[in-house]
Design an enzyme around this catalytic site. Sequence first.
Site, mmCIF file in Angstrom:
data_model
loop_
_atom_site.group_PDB
_atom_site.id
_atom_site.type_symbol
_atom_site.label_atom_id
_atom_site.label_comp_id
_atom_site.label_asym_id
_atom_site.label_seq_id
_atom_site.Cartn_x
_atom_site.Cartn_y
_atom_site.Cartn_z
ATOM 1 N N GLY A 199 0.847 -1.244 0.024
ATOM 2 C CA GLY A 199 -0.140 -0.027 0.073
ATOM 3 C C GLY A 199 0.850 1.148 -0.025
ATOM 4 C CB SER A 200 0.142 4.616 0.703
ATOM 5 O OG SER A 200 -0.459 4.810 2.039
ATOM 6 C CB THR A 201 5.410 5.468 1.249
ATOM 7 O OG1 THR A 201 5.737 5.003 0.162
ATOM 8 C CG2 THR A 201 6.414 5.792 2.285
ATOM 9 N N GLY A 261 2.589 2.593 5.277
ATOM 10 C CA GLY A 261 3.552 1.675 5.884
ATOM 11 C C GLY A 261 4.398 2.366 6.842
ATOM 12 C CB CYS A 296 3.195 -0.018 -6.316
ATOM 13 S SG CYS A 296 3.451 -1.830 -6.512
ATOM 14 C CD GLU A 338 2.486 5.538 -5.649
ATOM 15 O OE1 GLU A 338 2.927 4.380 -6.140
ATOM 16 O OE2 GLU A 338 2.401 5.515 -4.082
#
Length: 488
Positions: free
Chosen positions: A236-238, A241, A291, A392
């Site tokens: 998923g997204s940083t 994370g 991604c 992103e």
Amino acid sequence: MAILPDAKLYIDGVLRTAEDGRTFEVIGPWTGEPVGRAADASAADVDAAIAAARRAFDTTDWSTNVALRVALVTKLRALFEENRDRLSDLARHEAGAAIGAVGRAHVDMALEGWDDYLRLFPQIAWEKDFGARTGYGFETQRRAFYEPIGVVGAITPWNVPLYVNVGKVVAALLAGCTVILKPAPNTPGMGAIFGELAAAAGFPAGVLNVVFGSDPALAGEMLVTDPRVDLISFTGSTGVGKRIMEQGGASLKRIFLELGGKSAKIVLDDAPNFAMDVAQSMLVFHAGQGCAVHSRLLVPRSRYEEAKAVLKHAYGSFGDNWGDFDNPQHIMGPVVSKKQMERVLSYVQLGQEEGATLLAGGKARPDKGHGYFVEPTCFVDVTNDMRIAQEEIFGPVLVVIPYEDDEDAIRIANESAYGLSGGVASGDFDRAINVARRIRAGSVSVNGGMCIAGDLPFGGYKASGMGREWGLEGIEEFLETKLVAWRA
């Protein structure tokens, strides 16, 4: 009208509704209307799933019975093959996949990756002999044993849900772990089918559990913070994370993260198919919701005007050949949700405010339907310090950046918080490999080579994550090393 069957939870071997009977609507990206309903798991439901997975790992022979694991995972694969049409329906109605994309990343690539895991699995080494060593006046024999880590929380995204679900769940099960799968609220059905078919295959109770709900964070945060869960595998997204790293630190659980990307494709000045390499960089497959997509195109300043002309023609030729639910030639549909559409459009506005030139697209397309359609979009006259070049977007937005020479191209490619993928095109193989080796990314394609496949390790550098998924390495992520030494 519901198109998809109700998505049920799968906890401790039982397909069921949520504890209090609550459900939520699954909204279709093509229409903006409900396409199904899903059980809305409560905290008690998630707790029950964790307890079941813990009990199954601690009290059954799942972790040691390799033959049983292989047999059931193989049987489950056959059931997924029998349900291929249903998988296609889920990919299209939940994730917004166009028909032309279903046969690639959404279904076919996922099932091929499953086959790769089964093919590679016999190569896993469960023991390693380190031989004898003499010290302190006696000899010691040393051997390592590789064992499943325990209970795995698999938290997966909505963009290519089957592919990511397979990447985590199948690897963890083959390794001998028990699993709680938590799919995204947008795509619960692609998780629920794992529970339904696992029940049909005869999996032991608690080995695989599936929970989801309207709250995108509740189940995931419970998995991350619960000490009964030994490993979190998250895609998923940083931003999320980083939160998982922070929350998981309290219980010192192992964390695997496959996060965002802002990958650069470098077309060098000697590329023999320069126009084709540039034109094929249009970010249209699955509306750019990947991604590892190459969302930054780097071209030599000496050929920048040529590249812009090529892209202008390419986007013009592509035209309206996208966004038709029934057209098997289309590879681009809507973005997944209204929220995502608004995010993409906000970046289009931002790019114009930053001074980039909108070469193509940039608008919502309500004429395509009542769903979440954004035109294929391309910005030129972009500098790498612009937010549209650094952040992103996760939509069909390509940014094109000029560079002076190879060193400058490498600098620009690496001047990013991310490091997931990349690409190089050149007529000189050694030159291309040299550039690829210096790009700080987990995978790099040279002259169109396929660097992402089920038998290859996949993951990123820097803010793109840690650990590797797929290939032998993807299974080994779920193993612990135990060293045993005895006096000879």
